[in-house]
Write an enzyme that holds these catalytic residues in place. Structure first.
Site, PDB file in Angstrom:
ATOM      1  CB  SER A  64      43.889  78.964  32.682  1.00 59.22           C
ATOM      2  OG  SER A  64      44.888  79.356  33.615  1.00 59.22           O
ATOM      3  CG  ASP A  81      42.221  78.339  27.980  1.00 59.24           C
ATOM      4  OD1 ASP A  81      41.533  77.791  27.107  1.00 59.24           O
ATOM      5  OD2 ASP A  81      43.372  77.956  28.294  1.00 59.24           O
ATOM      6  CD  GLU A 139      38.096  70.310  26.458  1.00 58.69           C
ATOM      7  OE1 GLU A 139      38.596  71.442  26.564  1.00 58.69           O
ATOM      8  OE2 GLU A 139      38.644  69.279  26.896  1.00 58.69           O
ATOM      9  CG  HIS A 155      45.892  70.856  27.491  1.00 63.24           C
ATOM     10  ND1 HIS A 155      44.671  70.323  27.824  1.00 63.24           N
ATOM     11  CD2 HIS A 155      45.623  72.011  26.848  1.00 63.24           C
ATOM     12  CE1 HIS A 155      43.711  71.125  27.393  1.00 63.24           C
ATOM     13  NE2 HIS A 155      44.257  72.161  26.793  1.00 63.24           N
ATOM     14  N   GLY A 156      50.236  70.659  27.248  1.00 61.99           N
ATOM     15  CA  GLY A 156      51.553  70.584  27.880  1.00 61.99           C
ATOM     16  C   GLY A 156      52.646  70.152  26.909  1.00 61.99           C
ATOM     17  CG  HIS A 197      42.008  73.549  23.579  1.00 60.88           C
ATOM     18  ND1 HIS A 197      41.951  74.250  24.753  1.00 60.88           N
ATOM     19  CD2 HIS A 197      40.943  73.961  22.848  1.00 60.88           C
ATOM     20  CE1 HIS A 197      40.889  75.042  24.737  1.00 60.88           C
ATOM     21  NE2 HIS A 197      40.257  74.880  23.594  1.00 60.88           N
ATOM     22  N   GLY A 198      46.135  72.617  22.984  1.00 55.47           N
ATOM     23  CA  GLY A 198      47.369  71.842  23.140  1.00 55.47           C
ATOM     24  C   GLY A 198      48.230  71.865  21.887  1.00 55.47           C
ATOM     25  CB  SER A 230      52.754  74.009  22.808  1.00 56.09           C
ATOM     26  OG  SER A 230      52.284  75.257  23.255  1.00 56.09           O
TER      27      SER A 230
HETATM   28  P1  13P Z   1      49.517  73.977  25.275  1.00 59.61           P
HETATM   29  O1  13P Z   1      50.002  74.465  26.596  1.00 59.61           O
HETATM   30  O2  13P Z   1      49.791  72.543  25.043  1.00 59.61           O
HETATM   31  O3  13P Z   1      49.979  74.881  24.174  1.00 59.61           O
HETATM   32  O4  13P Z   1      47.909  74.100  25.307  1.00 59.61           O
HETATM   33  C1  13P Z   1      47.330  75.359  25.395  1.00 59.61           C
HETATM   34  C2  13P Z   1      45.855  75.255  25.559  1.00 59.61           C
HETATM   35  O5  13P Z   1      45.210  74.399  25.011  1.00 59.61           O
HETATM   36  C3  13P Z   1      45.212  76.258  26.393  1.00 59.61           C
HETATM   37  O6  13P Z   1      43.839  76.020  26.532  1.00 59.61           O
HETATM   38  O1  G3H Z   2      44.919  74.343  28.816  1.00 61.19           O
HETATM   39  C1  G3H Z   2      45.586  74.677  29.756  1.00 61.19           C
HETATM   40  C2  G3H Z   2      46.314  75.968  29.722  1.00 61.19           C
HETATM   41  O2  G3H Z   2      47.621  75.754  29.259  1.00 61.19           O
HETATM   42  C3  G3H Z   2      46.272  76.634  31.062  1.00 61.19           C
HETATM   43  O3  G3H Z   2      47.131  76.027  31.967  1.00 61.19           O
HETATM   44  O4  G3H Z   2      45.729  75.826  34.010  1.00 61.19           O
HETATM   45  O5  G3H Z   2      48.250  75.805  34.110  1.00 61.19           O
HETATM   46  O6  G3H Z   2      47.042  77.922  33.604  1.00 61.19           O
HETATM   47  P1  G3H Z   2      47.017  76.407  33.541  1.00 61.19           P
HETATM   48 ZN    ZN Z   3      43.293  73.966  26.351  1.00 62.98          ZN
END
Ligand code: 13P
Ligand code: G3H
Ligand code: ZN
Length: 282
Positions: free
Chosen positions: A49, A81, A133, A177-178, A205-206, A208
């Site tokens: 990122s 990213d 995106e 995200h997160g 994305h996101g 997790s």
């Molecule tokens: P998470 O941190 O929720 O897994 O998202 C990752 C992501 O989308 C990175 O671009």
């Molecule tokens: O989508 C976001 C990624 O998890 C990157 O996160 O900007 O904290 O490195 P960051």
């Molecule tokens: Zn993302």
């Protein structure tokens, strides 16, 4: 071997699997991701990122990933990213990345199209692939906590992909995200409508902490790239915390970080099996 998204995602969408895209900002996580891919005989997308680049330095991250990947023989995409400026796009192209994401979701419509088109022009001229995106996801986005987000609209998505000719499209279907939001769930009916309207590979994305059955269903509907960051951070931090709390006698960073690297590697391998990309390296 270094490849672009175009070398693997169309096949993934067509054959019903997804390639894992894992975020890194340090040596241990980079090794964990690439070694996991080697052991699983899987293609892999390793991505950084803007904040990772600020933290470690673009040339350092790139050089490190390249050196780690030189030890394996599976296909690796080195991907930016959530790139948000054309300046950064220029820099990563120049540095040697094989793929970029332009996240124009925070711009007004006209600017969003202009910046994405310009990215495609610059990237394609040098043989890189582009993920786009259009609509901002919910959840943590840069320093904005709890962003509202906007769900993708199938017709707008179709228009965006046709006008920009991005190689892959990031959907906003309730994913965030997160850490998981209390009401987070994927709208799989909406995903089906987007998949019917848009023929390029779709990216999630996101991802997790998204339940396994939802991941599998999303892949069957056209998701071909799945982004994981938070799960790696939680796993890394958990293993590190364990060593630090249970072994106060340790003061060697290698003994502290080694178990965290191993834990992340195991988690990446599990994700690869779930996504169906294990055994897909050519
Ligand atoms: P998470 O941190 O929720 O897994 O998202 C990752 C992501 O989308 C990175 O671009
Ligand atoms: O989508 C976001 C990624 O998890 C990157 O996160 O900007 O904290 O490195 P960051
Ligand atoms: Zn993302």
């Amino acid at each position: 071997m270094f490849i672009t998204l175009n070398d693997i995602l169309p096949e993934a969408r067509h054959e019903g699997f997804a390639v894992g895209a894992f975020n890194t900002a340090n040596l241990e996580i980079s090794q964990a991701i690439i070694e996991a891919a080697q052991e699983e005989k899987s293609p892999v997308i390793i991505q950084t990122s803007e904040k990772a680049i600020e933290y470690a330095g673009l040339d350092v991250l790139y050089g490190m990933i390249k050196a780690v990947a030189a030890h394996v023989d599976i296909p690796v995409v080195i991907h930016l990213d959530h790139g948000k400026t054309l300046d950064l796009i220029d820099q990563v192209i120049e540095t040697g990345y094989t793929s970029v994401m332009i996240d124009a979701s925070q711009f007004p419509e006209n600017e969003r199209l202009r910046v994405t088109k310009e990215t495609v022009k610059k990237a394609r001229a040098k043989g890189l692939s582009v993920e786009g995106e259009r609509d901002q996801l919910r959840g943590k986005e840069d320093d904005v906590k709890g962003a509202e987000g906007k769900m993708s609209d199938p017709e707008e998505a179709k228009k965006f992909v046709e006008e920009t000719s991005v190689d892959a499209f990031a959907v906003s279907i309730g994913n965030a995200h997160g850490k998981p939001l209390p009401d987070e769930r994927l709208d799989l009916d909406l995903l089906k409508k987007i998949a019917d309207a848009v023929s390029v590979p779709l990216t999630l994305h996101g991802a997790s902490s998204t339940p396994e059955d939802m991941i599998k269903k999303a892949i069957s509907l056209g998701i071909a790239k799945i982004n994981i960051d938070t799960d790696l951070r939680l796993t890394f931090t958990g293993a590190l915390r364990d060593v630090l709390s249970n072994h106060p006698e340790i003061y060697d960073p290698r003994e502290e970080l080694g178990p965290a690297r191993e834990a992340v590697k195991n988690m990446v391998k599990e994700k690869m099996r779930l996504f169906g990309c294990s055994g897909r390296a050519k």
